[in-house]
Design a protein around this motif. Structure first.
Motif, mmCIF file in Angstrom:
data_model
loop_
_atom_site.group_PDB
_atom_site.id
_atom_site.type_symbol
_atom_site.label_atom_id
_atom_site.label_comp_id
_atom_site.label_asym_id
_atom_site.label_seq_id
_atom_site.Cartn_x
_atom_site.Cartn_y
_atom_site.Cartn_z
ATOM 1 N N SER A 30 0.525 -0.842 0.284
ATOM 2 C CA SER A 30 -0.350 -0.056 0.090
ATOM 3 C C SER A 30 0.900 0.845 0.166
ATOM 4 O O SER A 30 0.580 2.358 -0.743
ATOM 5 C CB SER A 30 -1.240 -0.198 1.030
ATOM 6 N N ARG A 31 1.875 1.117 1.091
ATOM 7 C CA ARG A 31 2.815 2.473 0.555
ATOM 8 C C ARG A 31 3.653 2.960 -0.571
ATOM 9 O O ARG A 31 3.656 3.859 -0.919
ATOM 10 C CB ARG A 31 3.578 1.283 1.818
ATOM 11 N N ILE A 33 2.101 2.004 -3.439
ATOM 12 C CA ILE A 33 1.050 2.532 -3.993
ATOM 13 C C ILE A 33 1.110 3.593 -4.216
ATOM 14 O O ILE A 33 0.571 4.261 -4.737
ATOM 15 C CB ILE A 33 -0.013 1.249 -4.173
ATOM 16 N N GLU A 34 0.710 4.166 -3.498
ATOM 17 C CA GLU A 34 0.458 5.428 -2.384
ATOM 18 C C GLU A 34 1.940 6.160 -2.900
ATOM 19 O O GLU A 34 1.903 7.707 -3.610
ATOM 20 C CB GLU A 34 0.511 5.290 -1.059
ATOM 21 N N TYR A 35 3.099 5.851 -2.637
ATOM 22 C CA TYR A 35 4.292 6.504 -3.437
ATOM 23 C C TYR A 35 4.313 7.350 -4.790
ATOM 24 O O TYR A 35 4.563 8.353 -5.170
ATOM 25 C CB TYR A 35 5.598 6.000 -2.773
ATOM 26 N N LYS A 37 1.628 6.695 -6.800
ATOM 27 C CA LYS A 37 0.677 8.097 -6.830
ATOM 28 C C LYS A 37 0.652 9.496 -6.751
ATOM 29 O O LYS A 37 0.491 10.311 -7.718
ATOM 30 C CB LYS A 37 -0.553 7.967 -6.199
ATOM 31 N N LYS A 38 1.302 9.205 -5.904
ATOM 32 C CA LYS A 38 2.362 11.059 -5.469
ATOM 33 C C LYS A 38 3.281 11.244 -6.196
ATOM 34 O O LYS A 38 3.613 12.443 -6.701
ATOM 35 C CB LYS A 38 2.379 10.886 -3.589
#
Length: 620
Positions: A30-31, A33-35, A37-38
């Protein structure tokens, strides 16, 4: 000359490969994926490395921030430069170099030049290609600082041979070891020399961390305990920065080529064997550079590092006269040392019991049916049972097994006195204090503990105890939590590595629990058994500290596994009169052992405050 990544693969890459599994945790995915995206894929490699190397299960903040807050200040360095030691030894730092990248080479040398303690020399044996840029850099530094001396080698003598060439240049009273592309903090030598003001000190080592490509962030801190012989026999936890008196080197001999791949490990064993006193500095003063090349190596191609480490341990054991077997573990760079049992000593298993015959029966039968070691007896200390079925069970079990004896304690409950009474009524030369709510898991559990308990340098041995759900109940005790003591790794999964893999390997602690504690009868007599002022609590920690006060080690054995169905026998001590009694006994403990509570547990690390839980640094 082999690269440092090859020479120390079992430490560099072993831990790296273990940590790769962190990437597959749902939270890590999850981390990432979020990275993305950002930040899309900008510096994604660094983010992945940080996930792998953050001690998220043991440190409460990102380590790079912690390090910045705790490193030496400019003001402190100025004060250090002014200080005059009564003993002002020259420190000869040995560095074998080979085609070192110029940037790393300069950073390594500059970190030595920037030391607040000035009496040093940097002894470099360079095996680089003659037209390599590194040689030009070395010549530049030699011309500008007389404390830097270089020998240009005409051949490759191997990592040990090349380091010995650097050693030949040394004129200092102290010898330190530095890898060619690592670097150190500017207060390193000041802190080291400060410890050598004690003339009995022969060896000093420090804490360390790693710096990780591509942006060289500080990760993976190794906050070490004070000298731990069982931890050292499990893996080279000392590594860097290692400093030893030159007189010790002269006595034990130089680096040995037969241990290439773990030559430092071998030297550390030989030096610590001869040292009068070994000091540990609990400060991050050494930085171990992790490059892409070092983390991408094929483990199967580096087996010589494992074998060299195994040989270093085996040779050490032979020198100190201990018969043992050393196995390379599946955990890269870790070793399982088992000790030969001389003769066939009887183990007296002391089990206090009040009713709870189902628990007792399971405990007894697990040992009778599973244990590969067979010379044992059970001393069941009956204390104030009230159920008729209990006494019927005693008769039945004594008839079934001829190595079970039930004796009666008819006074008020006192755990220490009950065990002391049990010991008086047994004839084993080795004792196992055991709770009735335990169950043997590994068939070799008794052998594992017995081999260690028979060592003359050992006072007591503890085991790995699990709850029924296979999470950890006990894996060593640290003195200081709650003004008393606490179990480490409590609640971790059985297969969790724990901080620096200590949940899975043998090591030393200041105490282990008497729920499963093995000790020799002569040690028990030497320290006067369990202190009967501790009626329920504190008696096991007190016993362990008494053995340590007599110069004996306390060992946690990770390979002796038992279930412990904790507190089934007597219930919780968290309420009412039981809580009050516990607090009173803790106060007695604090009065008896003020020094360790004031100074900190030497087999832990002062960088882990007791307010944060085991192996966790303070919050920002």
């Amino acid at each position: 000359m082999k690269s440092k990544a090859e020479e120390n693969w079992f430490i560099h890459n072993g831990r790296h490969l273990i940590r790769m599994f962190r990437l597959f945790k749902p939270s890590s995915i999850s981390r990432i994926i979020e990275y993305i995206k950002k930040n899309k894929f900008t510096d994604i490699k660094e983010e992945i490395y940080l996930i792998m190397y953050e001690e998220s299960d043991s440190l409460t903040v990102r380590y790079p921030d912690w390090f910045e807050r705790h490193k030496v200040t400019k003001e402190q360095l100025e004060e250090q430069r002014k200080e005059k030691f009564s003993y002002n030894p020259k420190v000869s730092i040995l560095v074998p170099t080979y085609n070192t990248p110029v940037k790393f080479l300069r950073e390594m040398i500059d970190s030595v030049k920037n030391q607040s303690y000035a009496n040093w020399e940097l002894c470099i044996a360079d095996g680089s290609d003659t037209n390599n840029e590194a040689r030009k850099v070395l010549e530049e530094y030699v011309n500008n600082d007389s404390r830097i001396v270089v020998r240009y080698l005409d051949d490759n003598y191997g990592i040990s041979g090349n380091t010995n060439k650097a050693l030949e240049l040394a004129t200092g009273e102290l010898i330190g070891l530095l890898d060619h592309d690592d670097f150190v903090e500017p207060d390193l030598l000041y802190e080291v020399v400060k410890e050598f003001q004690d003339e009995d000190v022969d060896v000093v080592y420090t804490d360390e961390d790693k710096v990780l490509a591509p942006k060289w962030k500080h990760v993976d801190p190794n906050f070490k305990p004070d000298f731990s012989i069982d931890l050292l026999r499990s893996h080279n936890y000392i590594t860097h920065f290692f400093t030893v008196k030159k007189t010790i080197i002269d006595k034990v001999g130089n680096f040995r080529s037969e241990c290439d791949g773990s030559q430092d490990y071998d030297l550390i064993f030989r030096c610590t064997e001869q040292a009068k006193s070994i000091k540990h500095i609990p400060k991050i003063l050494y930085h171990w550079r992790m490059t892409e090349g070092s983390t991408a190596a094929n483990p199967q191609s580096k087996m010589y590092c494992y074998e060299a480490g195994k040989k270093a341990i085996e040779d050490h054991l032979k020198r100190v006269g201990v018969e043992a077997n050393v196995e390379i573990m599946d955990l890269w760079g870790m070793y399982h040392t088992t000790y030969k049992i001389q003769g066939n000593p009887k183990i007296s298993i002391i089990i206090p019991n009040m009713d709870h015959t189902d628990d007792l029966n399971r405990c007894i039968r697990s040992i009778e049916e599973k244990s590969t070691y067979r010379n044992f007896e059970f001393i069941i200390v009956e204390n104030n049972s009230v159920q008729k079925e209990t006494f019927e069970y005693y008769k039945t079990i004594e008839k079934e097994f001829d190595n079970i004896k039930v004796i009666k304690w008819d006074k008020e409950f006192n755990y220490s006195a009950i065990n002391n009474y049990g010991v008086k009524n047994c004839d084993g030369e080795v004792l196992l204090l055991l709770n009735n709510d335990t169950e043997l898991i590994t068939p070799t559990a008794l052998e594992e503990m017995l081999g260690i308990a028979l060592r003359k340098d050992v006072g007591c041995v503890g085991a790995k105890l699990l709850y029924a759900d296979n999470t950890v109940q006990h894996a060593g005790v640290v003195v200081g939590f709650g003004g008393y003591a606490g179990h480490v790794f409590n609640g971790f999964g059985d297969d969790n590595l724990g901080y620096m893999a200590r949940l899975q390997i043998n090591c030393n602690y200041s105490a282990v629990t008497a729920a499963c504690l093995m000790t020799r009868r002569d040690v028990y007599d030497l320290v006067g058994g369990l202190d009967e002022q501790f009626v329920v609590a504190c008696n096991d920690v007190d016993y362990c500290l008494k053995t340590r006060a007599n110069g004996l080690n306390v060992v946690y054995n990770a390979f002796s596994k038992w279930y412990h169905y904790e507190s089934k026998s007597r219930g919780s001590d968290e309420e009412g009169a039981k809580k009050l009694r516990f607090e009173q006994e803790k106060e007695k403990f604090r009065s008896k052992w003020p020094d360790i509570l004031r100074d900190g547990d030497p087999l832990y690390n002062i960088n882990f405050p007791f307010t944060e839980g085991a192996f966790k640094v303070e919050r920002e």
